[in-house]
Design a protein around this motif. Sequence first.
Motif, PDB file in Angstrom:
ATOM      1  N   CYS A  18      -1.237   6.413  -9.458  1.00 50.53           N
ATOM      2  CA  CYS A  18      -0.199   5.848 -10.330  1.00 50.53           C
ATOM      3  C   CYS A  18       0.905   5.189  -9.519  1.00 50.53           C
ATOM      4  O   CYS A  18       1.394   4.117  -9.875  1.00 50.53           O
ATOM      5  CB  CYS A  18       0.373   6.916 -11.256  1.00 50.53           C
ATOM      6  SG  CYS A  18      -0.772   7.416 -12.554  1.00 50.53           S
ATOM      7  N   TRP A  19       1.321   5.814  -8.435  1.00 53.38           N
ATOM      8  CA  TRP A  19       2.355   5.224  -7.580  1.00 53.38           C
ATOM      9  C   TRP A  19       1.890   3.923  -6.939  1.00 53.38           C
ATOM     10  O   TRP A  19       2.675   2.979  -6.793  1.00 53.38           O
ATOM     11  CB  TRP A  19       2.840   6.218  -6.531  1.00 53.38           C
ATOM     12  CG  TRP A  19       3.942   7.070  -7.060  1.00 53.38           C
ATOM     13  CD1 TRP A  19       3.868   8.382  -7.434  1.00 53.38           C
ATOM     14  CD2 TRP A  19       5.287   6.660  -7.325  1.00 53.38           C
ATOM     15  NE1 TRP A  19       5.079   8.807  -7.911  1.00 53.38           N
ATOM     16  CE2 TRP A  19       5.969   7.769  -7.851  1.00 53.38           C
ATOM     17  CE3 TRP A  19       5.973   5.469  -7.179  1.00 53.38           C
ATOM     18  CZ2 TRP A  19       7.312   7.715  -8.226  1.00 53.38           C
ATOM     19  CZ3 TRP A  19       7.309   5.421  -7.550  1.00 53.38           C
ATOM     20  CH2 TRP A  19       7.966   6.525  -8.066  1.00 53.38           C
ATOM     21  N   ILE A  22       2.269   1.372  -9.581  1.00 46.75           N
ATOM     22  CA  ILE A  22       3.690   1.024  -9.713  1.00 46.75           C
ATOM     23  C   ILE A  22       4.096   0.076  -8.586  1.00 46.75           C
ATOM     24  O   ILE A  22       4.771  -0.932  -8.821  1.00 46.75           O
ATOM     25  CB  ILE A  22       4.562   2.294  -9.721  1.00 46.75           C
ATOM     26  CG1 ILE A  22       4.349   3.055 -11.032  1.00 46.75           C
ATOM     27  CG2 ILE A  22       6.042   1.966  -9.514  1.00 46.75           C
ATOM     28  CD1 ILE A  22       4.928   4.457 -11.044  1.00 46.75           C
ATOM     29  N   GLY A  23       3.700   0.379  -7.370  1.00 43.85           N
ATOM     30  CA  GLY A  23       4.006  -0.483  -6.235  1.00 43.85           C
ATOM     31  C   GLY A  23       3.403  -1.871  -6.386  1.00 43.85           C
ATOM     32  O   GLY A  23       4.053  -2.883  -6.098  1.00 43.85           O
ATOM     33  N   GLY A  25       2.668  -3.313  -9.238  1.00 35.27           N
ATOM     34  CA  GLY A  25       3.423  -3.975 -10.305  1.00 35.27           C
ATOM     35  C   GLY A  25       4.736  -4.542  -9.799  1.00 35.27           C
ATOM     36  O   GLY A  25       5.123  -5.665 -10.148  1.00 35.27           O
ATOM     37  N   ALA A  26       5.409  -3.793  -8.961  1.00 35.65           N
ATOM     38  CA  ALA A  26       6.669  -4.269  -8.378  1.00 35.65           C
ATOM     39  C   ALA A  26       6.425  -5.486  -7.494  1.00 35.65           C
ATOM     40  O   ALA A  26       7.198  -6.443  -7.506  1.00 35.65           O
ATOM     41  CB  ALA A  26       7.332  -3.157  -7.573  1.00 35.65           C
ATOM     42  N   VAL A  63      12.022  -1.005  -8.037  1.00 40.52           N
ATOM     43  CA  VAL A  63      10.753  -0.293  -8.172  1.00 40.52           C
ATOM     44  C   VAL A  63      10.097  -0.116  -6.809  1.00 40.52           C
ATOM     45  O   VAL A  63       9.563   0.954  -6.496  1.00 40.52           O
ATOM     46  CB  VAL A  63       9.816  -1.008  -9.167  1.00 40.52           C
ATOM     47  CG1 VAL A  63       8.493  -0.282  -9.273  1.00 40.52           C
ATOM     48  CG2 VAL A  63      10.461  -1.094 -10.545  1.00 40.52           C
ATOM     49  N   TYR A  67       9.101   3.343  -4.881  1.00 39.12           N
ATOM     50  CA  TYR A  67       7.785   3.510  -4.258  1.00 39.12           C
ATOM     51  C   TYR A  67       7.935   3.902  -2.786  1.00 39.12           C
ATOM     52  O   TYR A  67       7.258   4.800  -2.295  1.00 39.12           O
ATOM     53  CB  TYR A  67       6.986   2.216  -4.392  1.00 39.12           C
ATOM     54  CG  TYR A  67       5.627   2.251  -3.756  1.00 39.12           C
ATOM     55  CD1 TYR A  67       4.584   2.964  -4.340  1.00 39.12           C
ATOM     56  CD2 TYR A  67       5.370   1.557  -2.579  1.00 39.12           C
ATOM     57  CE1 TYR A  67       3.323   2.990  -3.762  1.00 39.12           C
ATOM     58  CE2 TYR A  67       4.118   1.577  -1.996  1.00 39.12           C
ATOM     59  CZ  TYR A  67       3.102   2.296  -2.596  1.00 39.12           C
ATOM     60  OH  TYR A  67       1.864   2.320  -2.027  1.00 39.12           O
ATOM     61  N   TYR A  70       8.994   7.482  -2.534  1.00 41.69           N
ATOM     62  CA  TYR A  70       7.831   8.347  -2.773  1.00 41.69           C
ATOM     63  C   TYR A  70       6.938   8.412  -1.536  1.00 41.69           C
ATOM     64  O   TYR A  70       6.474   9.478  -1.158  1.00 41.69           O
ATOM     65  CB  TYR A  70       7.025   7.843  -3.974  1.00 41.69           C
ATOM     66  CG  TYR A  70       5.727   8.574  -4.121  1.00 41.69           C
ATOM     67  CD1 TYR A  70       5.703   9.869  -4.648  1.00 41.69           C
ATOM     68  CD2 TYR A  70       4.530   8.012  -3.703  1.00 41.69           C
ATOM     69  CE1 TYR A  70       4.520  10.567  -4.756  1.00 41.69           C
ATOM     70  CE2 TYR A  70       3.342   8.700  -3.806  1.00 41.69           C
ATOM     71  CZ  TYR A  70       3.339   9.976  -4.331  1.00 41.69           C
ATOM     72  OH  TYR A  70       2.162  10.668  -4.422  1.00 41.69           O
TER      73      TYR A  70
END
Length: 103
Positions: A18-19, A22-23, A25-26, A63, A67, A70
Motif C-alpha cells: 500500500c505504501w 501511495i508513493g 501516486g505521489a 505524500v 512515504y 515510512y
Amino acid sequence: MTEQLFRFLAVEDWREFCWVLIGLGAQLMFTARFLVQWIASERARRSVVPVSFWYLSIAGGLVLFAYAVYRKDPVFILGQSAGVFIYCRNLWLIYAERRRNQG
C-alpha cells in the motif's frame, strides 16, 4: 502472482505494498504538474507556471514526504520537506502579489 508482484516491488506484506502504491501516486502528481505547466506554456506560447503547478507540487511533496518517513529515508525526507516549504512560499508570493494588485 502476488508473490511475484511483491518481489518485483521489493515489499514483504500488504502494508508495504500500500505504501508503494501511495508513493507511486505521489510521483504521478509530480509528473502531472509538469504536464500542466507544459500545456499552459504551449497555449500561451511562452513559459508559464500556473498556480495548479504549485498545488500539485505541495500535494505530491507531502505524500512523498509521508512515504519517505515510512521508509525511514533521511535523504528523501530532507529533500521533500525543503521542497514543500518552497512550493508553499511560491503560493504565498503569488497570492500576496494578487492582493497588492487588487487594492
